[in-house]
Design an enzyme around this catalytic site. Structure first.
Site, PDB file in Angstrom:
ATOM      1  CG  HIS B  66      -1.663   1.238   1.445  1.00  0.00           C
ATOM      2  ND1 HIS B  66      -1.357   2.092   2.489  1.00  0.00           N
ATOM      3  CD2 HIS B  66      -2.657   1.831   0.750  1.00  0.00           C
ATOM      4  CE1 HIS B  66      -2.156   3.151   2.431  1.00  0.00           C
ATOM      5  NE2 HIS B  66      -2.952   3.017   1.397  1.00  0.00           N
ATOM      6  CD  GLU B  69      -2.929   2.791  -3.328  1.00  0.00           C
ATOM      7  OE1 GLU B  69      -3.258   3.978  -3.150  1.00  0.00           O
ATOM      8  OE2 GLU B  69      -3.470   1.838  -2.722  1.00  0.00           O
ATOM      9  CG  HIS B  70       0.002   6.335  -0.391  1.00  0.00           C
ATOM     10  ND1 HIS B  70      -0.400   7.434   0.325  1.00  0.00           N
ATOM     11  CD2 HIS B  70      -0.969   5.409  -0.240  1.00  0.00           C
ATOM     12  CE1 HIS B  70      -1.576   7.182   0.890  1.00  0.00           C
ATOM     13  NE2 HIS B  70      -1.936   5.952   0.563  1.00  0.00           N
ATOM     14  CD  GLU B 146      -4.789   5.390   3.384  1.00  0.00           C
ATOM     15  OE1 GLU B 146      -3.644   5.630   2.947  1.00  0.00           O
ATOM     16  OE2 GLU B 146      -5.633   4.736   2.743  1.00  0.00           O
TER      17      GLU B 146
END
Lengths: 438, 454
Positions: B66, B69-70, B146
């Site tokens: 993840h 992904e950022h 997040e």
């Protein structure tokens, strides 16, 4: 550079205008209801929405939650069908009943296959739900208990506490401050007689907007719209919402909560649906905090400093002025830094407005992305309801790109200055150490 | 199936375009390209799906799929940081990305004429990402925010995270997709670079394009853009077989909340062979019988009749790279305990096994499945999602009609059979949320969980 961008922009407009968007037909049903219809046979399905001016803004503080309870009970039993029969018979034909509820509007939606058998059955149930609910006492009590439990749970969530405090700070005694689903102290006290009275007063044919999108003909659409509204009272007392006054002064409220993050909300009354500055504010807000990854707030708060995952701003256009809001969440230790930063970004934007380049980028995105707003039956149905409910012109969608294109930097600056004053904003912080003794 | 065929027929007679078609081609570098033509509006969605999710992570660097992904939005040699998003926005596009246990995917939705730009940009970052320590240092802070927002401050998400950690002893589904906080705190730019090097290759991806396009033109564009990227050998993938559970597991999670909450998760299989497997279809139908509409068994009995729950649900997902769970969950009404709710849920399962499922219930679930199949075609994005998901878990877009057929063929006996086989205590993990007052003082009531004998 400017010239090149402008050429690209012109190209975009050509590309989108070559495509004819949805063709909206509109008429008044014999019942008095306003109908908006887009005929489209690409998929064998039909979407319907029936909207009424029966949202939470028509509640009072003492009976907060009455509008939502009434709306929520519509499909829990009618003259001919029990709540079980409603659910089972819809499921038997694969139809989906839904709803929408906000301060202005209460809507009931239906998605069904368009084949005669399925459609006929689903619409006959929708007609019952909209026009002949019976509000059984046992069901009322059960649903009241469920709503109260949900409200008690929500009262422990920082985002709920922040929203509630924000509404109170921005709207004061205006009904837009009321909670959509009511209060723990009010919902349990609402009586069946009050629910019936609210239903009779607010679910009127003359105020109803029927939106239809999909695989039926005009003649079929006319019959459906009438079928869904003919048994409603034609008209009744007129309810109008008061104007939302501007904030007299800045306010700041800090509420303790064990959450690690502070939920930060800043805002003020914004604009109504009929505001002449609608497009200037909408396009301007794209630059400020509405434009996904490319807004000023995103750049300053997230991209440059890593202070938050989510930071955004929006205007919520309503019958009367809805809220302008900036929101973010960040760990408690850096809430103050984020708050000061956001205030500076907002003050700078209100003082100077967007640059020509920012405005151009905003227009490119909004105009170029216009087809994405109307690329499914679901999205078109929502536009039909909004256009009908707020009495927007029928060419609203066709005119949308050109209205966006015509906005100038000077108009944005002037519109923001007219609507927002950085010295008179409401601020709310919840959690992350906010409101606790240092 | 008859109903569906009839629908297609009606659409055809009304002069609608014939059913949208799907085309597939694999480039020499191993990138599979799937195109779904849908000409209803002049829009297109591009989705690139990498078969790399949290399932592929190792202890110590959970969350790296993840985080990468950022980082994919942080620039390449040719497209500086921030430019990707600016160019997509200037083209009128919307974009984002998502990471799951099984995959990581990136998407853009735009006017059809802008597809070449999106394909150029997306293929560029498949092999040219510039992943600097300076950008990493800022972005890892965003990811931690997040995590705080989505998990740490959300009692039910926290419960789900701890439940997964309890359900799986060995399987990497025990780790949260967002990653454990201490792994995020310890993560370095190099971890993200390693991940990118390892998984971001054309032979580990599926490109899905859906919308108002011609497949032949998309394939040509794909060759010009993605086709230039060399394939690289992929390290062999570990497969995990979760050790058999040998008895019920229970956990309690305390968090600031008002209402207790109960989740019962049973180990369950996923679909591997769309044509031959039947249990996953039967489990899907079982979930529908229990919770497919407002008057399905759970809501009707537990919420409406017994008033033991203020909300209740059943869920099962047959599509995954790893194993699945069949989940029952609910919130007790005020005055009822989670133990009473658990007993009521168990009674519903026992009743179903003892008395079977009616033909009417079965037919109702199947009618909903068929109708949903039509409704889903309203969203080009969803159609692309469905293709990408199937391709990423080892199934195929060609399985879509097979799945529908599999669901339609489920019998009442099969629904009972899977309930009997999978919904038993040796498969079960029970998690309860024990609500804590906001002040942080000790709870006034006894722990909501309870370890009652059943």
């Amino acid at each position: 550079m400017r010239t090149k961008l402008l050429v690209m922009f012109a190209g975009l407009v050509v590309a989108t205008s070559a495509w004819a968007g949805p063709q909206i037909q509109s008429w008044q049903a014999p019942s008095g209801a306003r109908v908006l219809f887009v005929e489209n046979h690409d998929l064998p399905m039909l979407d319907v929405a029936v909207s009424f001016a029966a949202g939470s803004a028509y509640d009072t503080a003492e009976k907060s939650g009455l509008a939502a309870l009434t709306h929520g009970l519509l499909d829990h039993g009618s003259v001919d069908l029990s709540e079980d029969e409603v659910a089972k018979q819809l499921a038997d034909v694969g139809a989906q009943l839904g709803g929408g509820f906000d301060p202005d509007r209460a809507a009931i939606t239906l998605r069904t296959l368009s084949h005669a058998r399925e459609r006929g059955l689903a619409l006959s149930i929708l007609a019952q739900v909209v026009q002949q609910p019976v509000f059984p006492q046992a069901v009322i009590e059960r649903e009241q208990a469920r709503i109260v439990a949900g409200l008690k749970e929500a009262e422990t969530h920082p985002e709920h506490l922040a929203d509630k405090a924000f509404r109170a700070a921005v709207f004061g005694t205006h009904p837009y401050a009321l909670s959509g689903s009511g209060e723990v102290a009010t919902v349990g006290k609402l009586s069946r007689a009050e629910i019936e009275a609210f239903y009779s007063a607010h679910y009127l044919a003359s105020g109803a907007v029927v939106a239809l999108m999909g695989d039926v003909t005009r003649a079929e659409a006319e019959a459906i719209a009438q079928q869904l509204t003919e048994r409603l009272p034609r008209s009744g007392a007129n309810f109008s919402l008061p104007r939302v006054p501007a904030l007299a002064a800045a306010s700041e409220r800090r509420i303790p909560h064990p959450a690690k993050q502070s939920h930060v909300l800043i805002g003020a009354p914004g604009m109504s649906r009929s505001d002449p500055d609608y497009f200037a504010l909408y396009v301007g807000n794209y630059v400020l905090g509405g434009g996904g990854f490319v807004s000023r707030l995103m750049e300053e708060v997230r991209e440059k400093r890593g202070l938050a995952y989510d930071v955004h701003s929006y205007f919520m256009p309503m019958q009367q002025a809805g809220a302008f809001q900036i929101g973010l969440q960040t760990k408690g230790e850096q809430a103050e830094q984020a708050l000061q930063l956001v205030r500076k970004v907002l003050a700078d934007f209100i003082a100077q407005g967007p640059t020509e380049r920012e405005l151009l980028a905003a227009k490119q995105n909004i105009v170029g992305g216009f087809p994405l707003r109307v690329d499914s039956n679901r999205k078109i149905l929502d536009y039909l309801s909004v256009i009908g409910f707020y009495h927007l012109p029928l060419d609203y969608l066709d005119a949308f790109p050109s209205k966006v294109e015509r906005v100038t930097t000077a108009q944005v600056r002037a519109a923001f200055a007219r609507h927002l004053d950085p010295a008179r904003m409401a601020t709310v912080l919840v959690g992350g150490g906010a409101g606790e003794p240092k | 199936m008859n109903l569906r065929l009839l629908m297609a027929c009606v659409a055809f007679m009304a002069g609608a375009p014939v059913a949208a078609e799907v085309f597939e081609q694999t480039l020499p570098n191993g990138l599979k390209v799937v195109v779904k033509e849908d000409h209803r509006a002049p829009v297109v969605v591009q989705q690139i799906w990498y078969r790399a999710g949290s399932l592929d992570e190792k202890t110590g660097t959970t969350g790296v799929a993840h985080v990468l992904e950022h980082m994919m939005f942080k620039g390449t040699k040719a497209v500086p940081v921030g430019e990707f998003s600016r160019r997509i926005a200037a083209a009128g596009g919307r974009e984002n990305a998502f990471t799951s246990n099984d995959y990581t995917a990136y998407f853009q939705q735009l006017h059809t004429s802008k597809l070449p730009l999106a394909m150029k940009l997306e293929s560029d970052r498949m092999h040219n990402l510039k992943l600097t320590d300076a950008e990493f240092a800022k972005e890892i802070q965003v990811v931690m925010e997040e995590r705080r927002m989505r998990t740490d401050d959300q009692p039910r998400a926290l419960l789900e995270e701890k439940l997964n950690a309890a359900i799986y002893l060995e399987h990497p589904y025990q780790h949260p997709v967002i990653g454990w906080m201490s792994d995020l705190e310890a993560m370095q730019g190099a971890d993200a670079r390693d991940w990118y090097q390892r998984w971001y290759v054309p032979n580990n991806a599926t490109l899905v394009i859906a919308g108002d396009v011609k497949a032949s033109e998309v394939f040509a564009l794909a060759k010009q853009t993605y086709g230039k990227i060399p394939a690289r050998a992929l390290a062999p993938r570990r497969t995990y077989s979760e050790p058999a559970q040998v008895g019920i597991k229970r956990l309690v999670v305390k968090a600031p909340a008002e209402l207790p909450y109960l989740v019962m998760a049973y180990h369950a299989p996923t679909l591997r062979d769309a044509a031959r497997d039947w249990q996953p279809y039967a489990l899907e139908v079982l979930a529908g019988v229990l919770d497919g509409n407002e008057s399905a068994r759970l809501n009707k009995s537990l919420v409406r009749e017994q008033a033991v729950a203020s909300s209740v649900g059943a869920g099962y997902d047959s599509i995954a790279r790893g194993p699945s769970t069949f989940v029952l969950e609910g919130t007790p009404t005020e005055g009822k305990t989670v133990a009473e709710l658990e007993a009521a849920l168990r009674a519903q399962i026992d009743k179903l096994i003892a008395e079977g499922v009616s033909a009417e219930e079965l037919q109702r679930v199947k009618a909903q499945v068929l109708a949903n199949e039509v409704y889903q075609r309203d969203s080009v994005f969803y159609q692309a999602m469905q293709i990408g998901q199937l391709e990423s878990v080892g199934l195929s877009h060609r399985d879509i009609p097979v799945l529908l057929k599999g669901l339609q063929e489920v019998t009442a006996e099969q629904v009972v059979a899977v309930a009997r086989e999978f919904l038993k205590d040796d498969n079960l993990t029970v998690a309860t949320l024990d609500p804590q007052p906001l002040s942080g003082k000790p709870a006034h009531a006894a722990p909501a969980g309870g370890f009652h004998a059943h």
